[in-house]
Design an enzyme around this catalytic site. Structure first.
Site, short mmCIF file in Angstrom:
data_model
loop_
_atom_site.label_atom_id
_atom_site.label_comp_id
_atom_site.label_asym_id
_atom_site.label_seq_id
_atom_site.Cartn_x
_atom_site.Cartn_y
_atom_site.Cartn_z
N GLY A 9 0.83 -1.21 0.00
CA GLY A 9 0.00 0.00 0.00
C GLY A 9 0.85 1.25 0.00
O GLY A 9 0.49 2.28 0.57
N GLY A 12 -0.41 4.87 -1.27
CA GLY A 12 -1.47 5.56 -0.56
C GLY A 12 -0.96 6.72 0.27
O GLY A 12 0.23 7.04 0.24
N TYR A 143 -15.65 -0.21 8.30
CA TYR A 143 -14.22 0.03 8.49
C TYR A 143 -13.82 -0.22 9.94
O TYR A 143 -12.83 -0.91 10.23
CB TYR A 143 -13.92 1.48 8.08
CG TYR A 143 -12.51 1.94 8.27
CD1 TYR A 143 -11.49 1.45 7.48
CD2 TYR A 143 -12.21 2.93 9.22
CE1 TYR A 143 -10.19 1.90 7.64
CE2 TYR A 143 -10.93 3.39 9.37
CZ TYR A 143 -9.91 2.87 8.58
OH TYR A 143 -8.63 3.34 8.74
N ILE A 173 -5.28 11.55 9.69
CA ILE A 173 -3.90 11.93 9.34
C ILE A 173 -3.92 13.01 8.26
O ILE A 173 -4.54 12.85 7.21
CB ILE A 173 -3.09 10.71 8.84
CG1 ILE A 173 -3.15 9.56 9.87
CG2 ILE A 173 -1.65 11.12 8.54
CD1 ILE A 173 -2.52 9.85 11.21
N1 SER Z 1 -8.91 8.71 8.61
C1 SER Z 1 -9.67 7.49 8.62
C2 SER Z 1 -10.99 7.64 7.96
O1 SER Z 1 -11.52 8.71 7.99
C3 SER Z 1 -9.86 7.03 10.03
O2 SER Z 1 -8.95 6.02 10.31
O3 SER Z 1 -11.50 6.71 7.45
#
Ligand code: SER
Length: 314
Positions: A9, A12, A143, A173
């Site tokens: 990955g 990304g 998720y 992030i």
């Molecule tokens: N930044 C991620 C998201 O918004 C959270 O882990 O899916």
């Protein structure tokens, strides 16, 4: 420190910057970048690259043998907002890639594994402020379910088979070199690009939605720090809470206004609001601080300064 590292990955948002940092630390030829698509010029020209589907255990093993890989960083994943649209695909990618890599470690093809978890493991019943390491965890997104299950698998492989796997619960992030895709916290990246390009931004979260966030430089630093920590200092083998800053769309907009006085923001919450509302607004990361000396460097002010000056210089 001689390690040969495979990053799955690598094209990304996090993979890209992590790969570049690892190449500086371990030597360009000792860090193999991989993804299902090619990376940017810098990645493709600075060291080895292999096309790999992160769920394809056989291909991963071939590459591990080809380069004599000792560590795998698994960054391939489908993020929260996209996963709500493609639940089965998200589950398959997020789980099968992790189980493939954990198995390769169990079979002793590699010595160490990094896999990211997320604040998405928490849910609407979790205490929202200063969320503790151990607390109620009832994720309400696909998720989040995949990340929480992944944490349990990591812990299981460590306890049962002695696999040296390490993990962090990343907050949102924020980066400027590579954009994220399909996340709920992505607004805090888009806002900087739009502020510079257009002078205004329509936010998909409401103005007072507070979420835990972190600048990419700190995220990369934390990732490498936990991987370099002594095994005995990594006491939590599910995933560590990790924190740096937290803010609302209104607060980040005010910070941007200090640099771009005419910047305006409007709010038009969509389906991502419900995801954001289910997550904590701030995180307690005392365990990471105590166990392996985690300490973030960037706050909202210094991050904003850094991003805007870099984007303006582009
Ligand atoms: N930044 C991620 C998201 O918004 C959270 O882990 O899916």
């Amino acid at each position: 420190m001689s390690e040969t590292i495979l990053v799955l990955g690598a094209s990304g948002q996090i993979g890209n910057e992590l790969t570049q940092r690892l190449r500086v630390l371990y030597g360009n030829n000792n860090v193999i970048a991989s993804d299902i698509r090619e990376g940017n010029n810098q990645m493709m020209s600075s060291g080895p690259f292999e096309l790999i589907d992160a769920t394809d255990k056989e291909t991963i093993l071939k590459v591990i043998k080809k380069y004599n890989v000792s560590q795998v960083y698994l960054l391939a994943a489908m993020l929260s907002a996209t996963a709500e649209k493609f639940p089965q695909k998200a589950w398959d990618l997020n789980m099968n890639s992790l189980l493939a890599v954990l198995d390769l470690a169990k079979e002793k093809h590699i010595k160490q594994v990094y896999w990211p978890s997320s604040i998405a493991v928490f849910g609407p019943t979790t205490p929202k402020e200063n969320t503790p390491q151990k607390t109620i965890m009832e994720p309400s997104t696909v998720y989040g379910i995949s990340k929480l299950s992944g944490e349990f698998w990591c812990n299981y492989y460590h306890k049962k088979y002695g696999v040296d796997v390490r993990s962090l619960r990343y907050p949102g992030i924020i980066s400027w070199k590579t954009k994220p895709g399909g996340g709920t916290t992505d607004y805090a990246v888009d806002i900087y690009f739009k502020a510079i390009e257009d002078g205004n931004y329509e936010c998909f979260l409401s103005e007072n939605t507070r979420l835990p966030m972190m600048y990419m430089n700190d995220a990369v630093e934390a990732t490498i720090k936990i991987m370099q920590a002594k095994p005995k200092d990594v006491k939590i083998r599910s995933a560590y809470n990790l924190a740096a800053i937290d803010f609302t769309p209104k607060e980040i907009a005010l910070e941007i206004k200090k640099h771009i006085p005419n910047f305006t923001i409007t709010y038009k919450p969509d389906f991502r609001q419900e995801i954001a509302d289910s997550w904590p607004s701030s995180i307690n990361d005392n365990d990471a601080k105590q166990d392996w000396n985690w300490n973030p460097k960037f706050d909202l002010e210094s991050m904003t300064e850094d991003i805007i000056s870099n984007l303006k210089a582009e």
